[in-house]
Design a protein around this motif. Structure first.
Motif, PDB file in Angstrom:
ATOM      1  N   VAL A  11       0.828  -1.204   0.000  1.00  0.00           N
ATOM      2  CA  VAL A  11       0.000   0.000   0.000  1.00  0.00           C
ATOM      3  C   VAL A  11       0.863   1.254   0.000  1.00  0.00           C
ATOM      4  CG1 VAL A  11      -1.939  -1.087   1.165  1.00  0.00           C
ATOM      5  CG2 VAL A  11      -0.148  -0.036   2.524  1.00  0.00           C
ATOM      6  N   GLU A  12       2.164   1.070  -0.068  1.00  0.00           N
ATOM      7  CA  GLU A  12       3.047   2.236  -0.071  1.00  0.00           C
ATOM      8  C   GLU A  12       3.285   2.704  -1.491  1.00  0.00           C
ATOM      9  OE1 GLU A  12       5.871   1.932   3.790  1.00  0.00           O
ATOM     10  OE2 GLU A  12       6.586   1.077   1.942  1.00  0.00           O
ATOM     11  N   LEU A  13       3.441   3.967  -1.607  1.00  0.00           N
ATOM     12  CA  LEU A  13       3.742   4.591  -2.888  1.00  0.00           C
ATOM     13  C   LEU A  13       4.997   5.409  -2.711  1.00  0.00           C
ATOM     14  CD1 LEU A  13       2.996   5.834  -5.722  1.00  0.00           C
ATOM     15  CD2 LEU A  13       1.724   7.523  -4.435  1.00  0.00           C
ATOM     16  N   LEU A  39       4.742   9.436   4.594  1.00  0.00           N
ATOM     17  CA  LEU A  39       5.320   8.644   5.685  1.00  0.00           C
ATOM     18  C   LEU A  39       6.721   9.097   6.038  1.00  0.00           C
ATOM     19  CD1 LEU A  39       4.324   4.956   4.857  1.00  0.00           C
ATOM     20  CD2 LEU A  39       3.257   6.510   6.493  1.00  0.00           C
ATOM     21  N   ARG A  40       7.507   9.385   5.021  1.00  0.00           N
ATOM     22  CA  ARG A  40       8.909   9.707   5.247  1.00  0.00           C
ATOM     23  C   ARG A  40       9.405  10.559   4.093  1.00  0.00           C
ATOM     24  NH1 ARG A  40      10.041   8.390   9.818  1.00  0.00           N
ATOM     25  NH2 ARG A  40      10.445   6.156   9.766  1.00  0.00           N
ATOM     26  N   SER A  41      10.330  11.451   4.390  1.00  0.00           N
ATOM     27  CA  SER A  41      10.915  12.301   3.360  1.00  0.00           C
ATOM     28  C   SER A  41      12.419  12.398   3.579  1.00  0.00           C
ATOM     29  CB  SER A  41      10.279  13.694   3.410  1.00  0.00           C
ATOM     30  OG  SER A  41      10.834  14.533   2.428  1.00  0.00           O
ATOM     31  N   PHE A  42      13.186  12.224   2.504  1.00  0.00           N
ATOM     32  CA  PHE A  42      14.639  12.324   2.560  1.00  0.00           C
ATOM     33  C   PHE A  42      15.114  13.316   1.506  1.00  0.00           C
ATOM     34  CE2 PHE A  42      13.605   7.895   3.685  1.00  0.00           C
ATOM     35  CZ  PHE A  42      14.174   7.804   4.940  1.00  0.00           C
ATOM     36  N   ASP A  43      16.120  14.113   1.860  1.00  0.00           N
ATOM     37  CA  ASP A  43      16.682  15.082   0.924  1.00  0.00           C
ATOM     38  C   ASP A  43      18.057  14.628   0.454  1.00  0.00           C
ATOM     39  OD1 ASP A  43      14.521  16.835   1.024  1.00  0.00           O
ATOM     40  OD2 ASP A  43      15.303  17.843   2.796  1.00  0.00           O
TER      41      ASP A  43
END
Length: 301
Positions: A11-13, A39-43
């Motif tokens: 179910v993750e995109l 859910l999560r963010s990375f730079d």
């Protein structure tokens, strides 16, 4: 901005998009009944051009970057990346994790005209594949044949490689234009599709490459991504700089099933869910991610 790509996993995109000032962001999203949640963010300090999920760990993924590097991320952690592999000398436009069981291999394709083979557990590439005469836009593992991948390039060729023999197995002069995307049929190990700047999609049978087995026309600008359906042997989807996503069945006399036009900028990310039959995700330079079931996939094809 250069490109976007989206991938389904359960179910993750996952959506990847480069930022406005040369930095990239990796966003992990989840769809619930009402909305899409971050859910999560990375730079990263350069644009991110492609992303692929691990086939043996649902939290691990790899991105490719404008600085020539690959990054390994773990979505269970708040910071990253876990590893950075930098061997390509120019932008890496493509990365793909092998889907066949028993091997954990990653292939990358770069503007430096090479493809590289990686084992994520090893800190350096295992092999470099040379032969293309321009940028490699797409590298895709065969879902059928272990150690076999295809690459599509600005040199107007589709090439098929075997990791056991670094020299190219097959060279197909597929278009008279840059080829931006390719994909393998999930039901026929000999069938691939290419999408190009000439606005056409072409199907190729590796047993007879003199002529395409189908040509699909309808897009009015370059085709950025093409994906075969995981559920239908003759159905595929494509997205284009003409702002549309189109669905095709190449076995039908009138192959264009549906045109979806719900973006206001170049549409350049596309995937079909392996888990929810008929579900599609796309994204565009308008910075929107859309999850939907087109009407042509809502009923059995």
């Amino acid at each position: 901005k250069h490109s976007l790509k989206v991938n389904f996993l359960h179910v993750e995109l996952l959506c990847k998009y480069p930022g406005h000032v040369g930095c990239g962001t990796l966003a992990v999203l989840e769809q619930n009944e009402a909305e899409i949640v971050l859910l999560r963010s990375f730079d990263w300090n350069d644009g991110l051009f492609d992303v692929t999920w691990s086939e043996n760990n649902e939290h691990v993924l790899i991105t490719s970057s404008g600085d020539g590097s690959l990054q390994i991320w773990d979505t269970a952690k708040t910071k990253g990346p876990l590893q950075v592999y930098k061997e390509h000398t120019q932008e890496v436009f493509s990365v793909d994790w092998s889907q066949t069981r028993g091997e954990q291999l990653v292939v990358s394709g770069s503007c430096d005209q090479t493809a590289k083979l990686w084992d994520p557990a090893v800190g350096k590439s295992l092999c470099t594949f040379k032969g293309h005469e321009a940028v490699i836009y797409s590298t895709i593992w065969s879902p059928h044949i272990p150690g076999c991948f295809a690459s599509a390039s600005g040199d107007q060729t589709l090439r098929v490689w075997d990791v056991k023999a670094p020299k190219v197995n097959l060279v197909i002069p597929a278009h008279q234009a840059e080829i931006l995307s390719c994909d393998w049929c999930k039901y026929d190990e000999n069938l691939l599709v290419t999408g190009a700047v000439d606005c056409s999609l072409k199907g190729w049978d590796l047993r007879n490459i003199r002529q395409p087995v189908f040509i699909l026309l309808g897009h009015t600008y370059a085709i950025r991504r093409v994906k075969f359906s995981p559920f239908h042997a003759t159905l595929l989807a494509s997205c284009s700089y003409d702002f549309t996503v189109r669905f095709w069945d190449f076995s039908k006399p009138n192959p264009l099933l549906e045109t979806v036009e719900h973006h206001t900028e170049f549409t350049c990310g596309l995937d079909l869910s392996l888990h929810n039959r008929g579900q599609v995700v796309d994204c565009a330079w308008d910075e929107l991610v859309k999850i939907y079931t087109p009407s042509c996939l809502a009923v059995p094809v």
